[in-house]
Design a protein around this motif. Structure first.
Motif, PDB file in Angstrom:
ATOM      1  N   ALA A  47       0.809  -1.212   0.000  1.00 44.66           N
ATOM      2  CA  ALA A  47       0.000   0.000   0.000  1.00 44.66           C
ATOM      3  C   ALA A  47       0.853   1.277   0.000  1.00 44.66           C
ATOM      4  O   ALA A  47       0.319   2.366  -0.197  1.00 44.66           O
ATOM      5  N   GLN A  48       2.147   1.137   0.206  1.00 40.44           N
ATOM      6  CA  GLN A  48       3.030   2.297   0.249  1.00 40.44           C
ATOM      7  C   GLN A  48       3.404   2.749  -1.157  1.00 40.44           C
ATOM      8  O   GLN A  48       3.366   1.969  -2.111  1.00 40.44           O
ATOM      9  N   ALA A  49       3.807   3.992  -1.274  1.00 41.92           N
ATOM     10  CA  ALA A  49       4.330   4.497  -2.545  1.00 41.92           C
ATOM     11  C   ALA A  49       5.546   3.656  -2.928  1.00 41.92           C
ATOM     12  O   ALA A  49       6.271   3.186  -2.044  1.00 41.92           O
ATOM     13  N   PRO A  50       5.782   3.442  -4.218  1.00 40.36           N
ATOM     14  CA  PRO A  50       6.886   2.570  -4.633  1.00 40.36           C
ATOM     15  C   PRO A  50       8.224   2.894  -3.974  1.00 40.36           C
ATOM     16  O   PRO A  50       8.956   1.988  -3.579  1.00 40.36           O
ATOM     17  N   GLU A  51       8.553   4.177  -3.837  1.00 43.50           N
ATOM     18  CA  GLU A  51       9.845   4.540  -3.240  1.00 43.50           C
ATOM     19  C   GLU A  51       9.910   4.282  -1.731  1.00 43.50           C
ATOM     20  O   GLU A  51      10.988   4.239  -1.153  1.00 43.50           O
ATOM     21  N   GLU A  52       8.749   4.087  -1.107  1.00 43.55           N
ATOM     22  CA  GLU A  52       8.701   3.827   0.330  1.00 43.55           C
ATOM     23  C   GLU A  52       8.583   2.339   0.674  1.00 43.55           C
ATOM     24  O   GLU A  52       8.807   1.946   1.810  1.00 43.55           O
ATOM     25  N   ARG A  53       8.212   1.522  -0.310  1.00 43.11           N
ATOM     26  CA  ARG A  53       8.020   0.095  -0.048  1.00 43.11           C
ATOM     27  C   ARG A  53       9.289  -0.534   0.495  1.00 43.11           C
ATOM     28  O   ARG A  53      10.377  -0.321  -0.025  1.00 43.11           O
ATOM     29  N   ASN A  54       9.103  -1.301   1.545  1.00 42.32           N
ATOM     30  CA  ASN A  54      10.209  -2.036   2.161  1.00 42.32           C
ATOM     31  C   ASN A  54      11.362  -1.129   2.560  1.00 42.32           C
ATOM     32  O   ASN A  54      12.511  -1.554   2.586  1.00 42.32           O
TER      33      ASN A  54
END
Length: 144
Positions: A47-54
């Protein structure tokens, strides 16, 4: 007088969840509950923005006594010795051969998890034995 405050130990790393789960195994820590509204950590990360994932992960002492460990993704790799490291107190109260054997047994367990041995410092009459190791991303820590 200043009251005692809780602390969090933060690690810079490339793969936060992988390193956090390694330290859960080392210390008997657990992954905290998934944020409200999500069924799993995978759901949360998706659910996070791509740059924030993991980009981060954490683990906590299930007793609440130890500090929270926080792992954050950084772009650069580790290039120098840590300025701060964890001491994993595997041999507390033990001395001599008994302490060394206990530390070596814990070393073997952690190597099976992906840690690597750096060097063993054998008791010298002033200091007891300890084992210097690195976690799965090369962060130094000691078994003492």
């Amino acid at each position: 007088m200043v009251s005692v405050r809780q602390v969090q130990v933060t690690f810079d790393c490339a793969d936060p969840e992988r390193v956090a789960r390694f330290w859960c195994e080392v210390l008997g820590y657990v992954v905290p509950p998934v944020p409200d509204g999500f069924g799993s950590w995978d759901d949360y990360h998706a659910a996070q923005a791509p740059e924030e994932r993991n980009s981060w992960f954490a683990c906590v002492d299930p007793t609440g006594a130890g500090p929270r460990l926080f792992f954050q993704r950084v772009p650069e790799g580790k290039v120098v010795k840590n300025r701060v490291h964890l001491d994993v107190r595997a041999g507390t109260g033990l001395v001599g051969d008994e302490r060394l054997a206990t530390l070596q047994a814990e070393q073997a367990r952690l190597e099976a998890l992906g840690a690597s041995h750096v060097r063993t410092l054998v008791a010298d009459g002033v200091n007891e034995s300890c084992v210097v190791m690195q976690d799965i991303e090369g962060n130094e820590f000691c078994l003492d």
